[in-house]
Motif scaffolding. Structure first.
Motif, short mmCIF file in Angstrom:
data_model
loop_
_atom_site.label_atom_id
_atom_site.label_comp_id
_atom_site.label_asym_id
_atom_site.label_seq_id
_atom_site.Cartn_x
_atom_site.Cartn_y
_atom_site.Cartn_z
N THR A 249 -2.63 6.17 6.94
CA THR A 249 -1.22 6.45 6.64
C THR A 249 -0.55 7.09 7.84
O THR A 249 -1.21 7.58 8.76
CB THR A 249 -1.08 7.39 5.44
OG1 THR A 249 -1.53 8.70 5.82
CG2 THR A 249 -1.89 6.89 4.25
N ASP A 250 0.77 7.08 7.83
CA ASP A 250 1.51 7.73 8.91
C ASP A 250 1.38 9.25 8.86
O ASP A 250 1.83 9.94 9.79
CB ASP A 250 2.98 7.31 8.87
CG ASP A 250 3.66 7.63 7.54
OD1 ASP A 250 2.94 7.90 6.55
OD2 ASP A 250 4.90 7.60 7.48
N ALA B 229 0.83 -1.21 0.00
CA ALA B 229 0.00 0.00 0.00
C ALA B 229 0.86 1.26 0.00
O ALA B 229 0.54 2.25 -0.67
CB ALA B 229 -0.93 -0.01 1.20
N THR B 230 1.97 1.23 0.74
CA THR B 230 2.86 2.39 0.77
C THR B 230 3.46 2.64 -0.61
O THR B 230 3.57 3.80 -1.06
CB THR B 230 3.99 2.17 1.79
OG1 THR B 230 3.42 1.99 3.09
CG2 THR B 230 4.93 3.36 1.83
N ALA B 231 3.82 1.59 -1.30
CA ALA B 231 4.38 1.73 -2.65
C ALA B 231 3.37 2.37 -3.60
O ALA B 231 3.72 3.21 -4.44
CB ALA B 231 4.81 0.37 -3.18
N VAL B 232 2.09 2.01 -3.47
CA VAL B 232 1.06 2.62 -4.31
C VAL B 232 0.84 4.07 -3.90
O VAL B 232 0.66 4.96 -4.75
CB VAL B 232 -0.26 1.82 -4.21
CG1 VAL B 232 -1.41 2.56 -4.91
CG2 VAL B 232 -0.09 0.44 -4.81
N PHE C 259 1.06 9.01 -5.43
CA PHE C 259 0.20 10.15 -5.15
C PHE C 259 0.80 11.12 -4.15
O PHE C 259 0.54 12.32 -4.21
CB PHE C 259 -1.16 9.67 -4.62
CG PHE C 259 -1.88 8.73 -5.53
CD1 PHE C 259 -2.66 9.20 -6.57
CD2 PHE C 259 -1.77 7.35 -5.36
CE1 PHE C 259 -3.33 8.33 -7.42
CE2 PHE C 259 -2.43 6.47 -6.20
CZ PHE C 259 -3.21 6.96 -7.24
N ASP C 260 1.58 10.62 -3.20
CA ASP C 260 2.11 11.47 -2.14
C ASP C 260 3.40 10.86 -1.62
O ASP C 260 3.39 9.82 -0.96
CB ASP C 260 1.08 11.58 -1.00
CG ASP C 260 1.51 12.56 0.08
OD1 ASP C 260 2.67 13.01 0.06
OD2 ASP C 260 0.68 12.85 0.96
N ARG C 261 4.51 11.53 -1.92
CA ARG C 261 5.83 11.02 -1.53
C ARG C 261 6.07 11.12 -0.02
O ARG C 261 7.05 10.54 0.48
CB ARG C 261 6.93 11.82 -2.27
CG ARG C 261 6.95 11.57 -3.76
CD ARG C 261 7.56 10.22 -4.05
NE ARG C 261 7.64 9.96 -5.49
CZ ARG C 261 8.11 8.84 -5.99
NH1 ARG C 261 8.53 7.88 -5.18
NH2 ARG C 261 8.14 8.65 -7.29
#
Length: 729
Positions: A354-355, A199-202, A206-208
């Motif tokens: 997300t974090d 999920a983080t990779a996806v 959209f948001d680095r």
């Protein structure tokens, strides 16, 4: 000798609510006081140790043994100050319940002096006897060694022993000597790590700034409460967790007056008591209410990280059992303890955070965020579509088999409800290559009541008949059974979504070679996914027969029996999926399949034995005695030359005799079927025989027994009746 039923009723009816005092005026003053949480660690550990332990918790960093020693010392001091005398690794074996082996902090020094000792080695690892836990053939019964290992991401807690002193419980994984997972937690943690990574990779498209994705879960727990005296007077509840007999009461749930109704005083006292204890343990319980069925209730917590939420649900069930004893109640978590009324589910509300504080399943009015939202929703839909049968397998059990497809539960057909607004947005995406998801301004109801504050209308309705429903900012998997460990379902859901997100990246990278703009490539992939999986979307009544027919036309599975559902685990695609994602190897998956089949067999076997015992030793014997009384009555009437008056009595005797014969005949046939099943060496075939040849007698026997309940004098009937079990509180 007095009828046990009436003795139990007298006891139950004379009970009073037990007063319960709050631990403090404000919840904040006692919330989590029995948990070794981050706040406690911050005060007891060195700055370096605290930093390293939080890194392990938050970022999966490795914990060195020197840090474990410091944590163990701090944990021991804290536990002793709270009255603890023992410690244990608290784990979740594949029995379906929790397990613990208590060791004392007390030890003897070399000079014989008593000391309190707890080293880092004891914190990190313990060795319970693994031979007595199910392994599905991974280990021989004579090979006993197994290990539990500390899971620092779930805080240690103190459990009151109830007889003085407390035990320090350390949430742990459980593995065999050869390294295979023998619990729910180990593959769950792996599935969470896989989903985080995928999920983080996806999200990076959209948001680095997003570096971590945390799956969250809120588990709504339904349950029944029965007075303990009434419970003990029902051997089927004691042995099988459900009533195998019981005629419907004149009043059940048809008036729909129990749902959200006034909570009975004794029940409320129990709820308040276990909530106080739960809050001390850091379990964020927030909601309590009457459920639809009489005698049924629900407790729901605030959302938490999935691993912690599942630990808390398992702990909450154990806590509820213990507190119920204090209030002379028994808690029933069985999926269908009473026929003809609602059963109990464990609604799993799942989302992705997300974090950076974003809920990836929350709609947005900003185009870039909307595309991200749609991306995750469509990938979840695609994952559930492609692995619907595996998701169905994750909720399969002997208890849930009675519930799925009944009026209150989602059907065994896996489908997804998205709501009108989101469905239209996906249709626009498919047809126009644009996303028309405009949250817009709030819509208010016009009630014509000025004194009532304006009520806001959500942009989508809720569908209680859908097994997997989008509810505004999360998915609610409603088909999980009330007595289940949610880890089983979450392992599958996390894994299939992680797998799908990995595939999405591959497909997106291929499309990026053809499109100048990333957004266009994303839309193209999502369109393909939506078209391939839209058949699983259903907005209507999932309880209707029309949906069963429609689902068949769409080619959706309707797997009704537990053995058939569990078989999906061993299919090549399933085995490959778990291994590819690093969750479980083939041996571990196949072992779980064997374990679940064995649990199914044992549960049905116990029900069959209880049914035979009650039918012959309680019901038939009572019927024969009652027939003898009626025979004397009929004979007396004939002797008094009242032949006509004797005819109805003779008719009742004939009906009683006929039903007794039918019961005895079918019980004997059921026992023969059980013997045939038990002699089959193959577990799969044995489960099939129990599901078909043994269980086929259940309804026949029950029908006859329930008819006898209406015929035999109420004062003679030996089993506590439904009207008493459900309404005496």
């Amino acid at each position: 000798m007095a009828n046990l039923r009436f003795s139990a009723l007298t006891t139950a009816q004379n009970r009073q609510a037990i007063p319960v005092a709050p631990p403090a005026e404000r919840i904040a003053d006692y919330y989590g006081i029995y948990t070794f949480n981050k706040e406690t660690m911050r005060t007891l550990l060195s700055a370096d140790a605290y930093k390293r332990i939080t890194e392990a918790i938050d970022n999966n960093a490795r914990i060195d043994r020197d840090i474990a020693d410091e944590v163990a010392n701090a944990m021991r001091s804290w536990a002793l100050s709270k009255g603890a005398t023992h410690y244990t690794h608290w784990f979740q074996p594949l029995t379906g319940s929790t397990a613990e082996k208590h060791d004392s902090f007390f030890d003897l020094a070399s000079d014989g002096k008593a000391i309190e000792k707890f080293k880092g080695s004891a914190l990190v690892q313990q060795e319970p006897d693994a031979s007595s836990f199910p392994s599905g053939g991974l280990r021989n019964t004579f090979e006993a060694r197994g290990y539990t290992g500390w899971d620092p991401s779930s805080p240690a807690f103190l459990m009151d022993n109830g007889a003085g002193g407390k035990t320090l419980c350390i949430p742990s994984v459980f593995i065999s000597y050869t390294g295979e997972a023998l619990d729910y937690k180990t593959p769950l943690l792996k599935s969470l790590a896989a989903l985080d990574k995928a999920a983080t990779a996806v999200c990076q498209y959209f948001d680095r700034n997003i570096d971590k994705v945390i799956p969250t879960l809120g588990v709504e727990q339904e349950y029944f409460l029965v007075d303990k005296a009434l419970y003990v007077a029902r051997p089927d509840l004691v042995m099988a967790g459900r009533t195998v007999f019981g005629h419907q009461p004149a009043r059940g749930q048809q008036l729909e007056d129990h749902y959200f109704g006034s909570i009975p005083p004794r029940v409320n006292a129990f709820m308040v008591d276990f909530e106080f204890e739960a809050l001390k343990l850091g379990i964020p319980v927030r909601t309590r209410h009457n459920e639809v069925a009489p005698g049924q209730f629900e407790v729901a917590p605030t959302f938490e990280e999935v691993n912690l939420a599942i630990d808390h649900n398992a702990l909450l069930m154990d806590l509820m059992d213990k507190v119920a004893e204090k209030h002379s109640f028994k808690v029933l978590f069985h999926e269908k303890p009473f026929a003809g009324i609602n059963g109990s589910g464990k609604h799993n509300n799942w989302a992705l955070a997300t974090d950076t504080g974003i809920n990836l399943l929350a709609p947005s009015s900003k185009p870039k965020e909307t595309l991200r939202f749609i991306t995750f929703v469509v990938n979840v839909v695609k994952a559930v579509h492609d692995h619907a049968d595996l998701l169905r397998a994750s909720i399969a059990s002997a208890g849930n088999e009675y519930r799925l497809g009944a009026n209150e539960a989602p059907p065994a057909i896996m489908s997804i409800f998205l709501g009108e607004t989101l469905t239209k947005a996906l249709e626009d995406l498919d047809n126009k290559s644009e996303i028309a998801l405009n949250k817009g301004d709030n819509v208010y109801y016009k009630l014509g009541l000025n004194r009532v504050p304006a009520l806001i209308r959500d942009n989508t309705d809720r569908n209680r008949t859908s097994p997997f429903a989008f509810t505004g900012n999360k998915f609610e998997f409603r088909a999980v059974g009330g007595g289940a460990n949610s880890a089983s379902t979450m392992i599958v859901l996390n894994t299939i979504v992680a797998n799908q997100l990995v595939q999405f990246r591959k497909d997106l990278e291929a499309q990026l070679e053809q499109f100048d703009k990333k957004e266009l490539a994303v839309v193209e992939v999502l369109k393909q996914y939506y078209r391939a999986s839209k058949r699983i979307l259903f907005e209507g009544n999932g309880y209707s027969n029309d949906w069963v027919a429609e689902a068949e036309k769409r080619g959706l599975s309707n797997i009704r029996s537990t053995p058939e559902a569990l078989n999906v685990y061993t299919q090549p695609d399933s085995l490959a999926l778990f291994e590819r994602m690093g969750i479980m190897n083939h041996a571990e998956v196949e072992a779980r399949y064997e374990i679940e089949l064995e649990k199914y067999i044992k549960n049905v076997q116990i029900e069959s034995r209880v049914m035979g015992d009650l039918a012959i030793n309680h019901v038939v014997s009572t019927a024969l005695k009652y027939m003898n009384q009626l025979t004397s009555t009929a004979k007396s009437l004939v002797d008094l030359d009242m032949v006509n008056e004797a005819q109805p009595v003779k008719g009742i005797i004939r009906e009683l005799s006929s039903r007794v014969v039918t019961i005895k005949k079918n019980v004997e046939a059921m026992i023969d079927a059980r013997k045939r099943a038990n002699n089959v060496p193959d577990t799969t075939e044995m489960a099939r025989l129990y599901a078909t040849e043994v269980k086929e007698y259940f309804d026949v026997i029950r029908y006859e027994v329930d008819k006898l309940e209406l015929l035999i004098d109420d004062e003679d009937w030996p089993l506590v009746k439904y009207r008493e079990l459900l309404f005496v509180k």
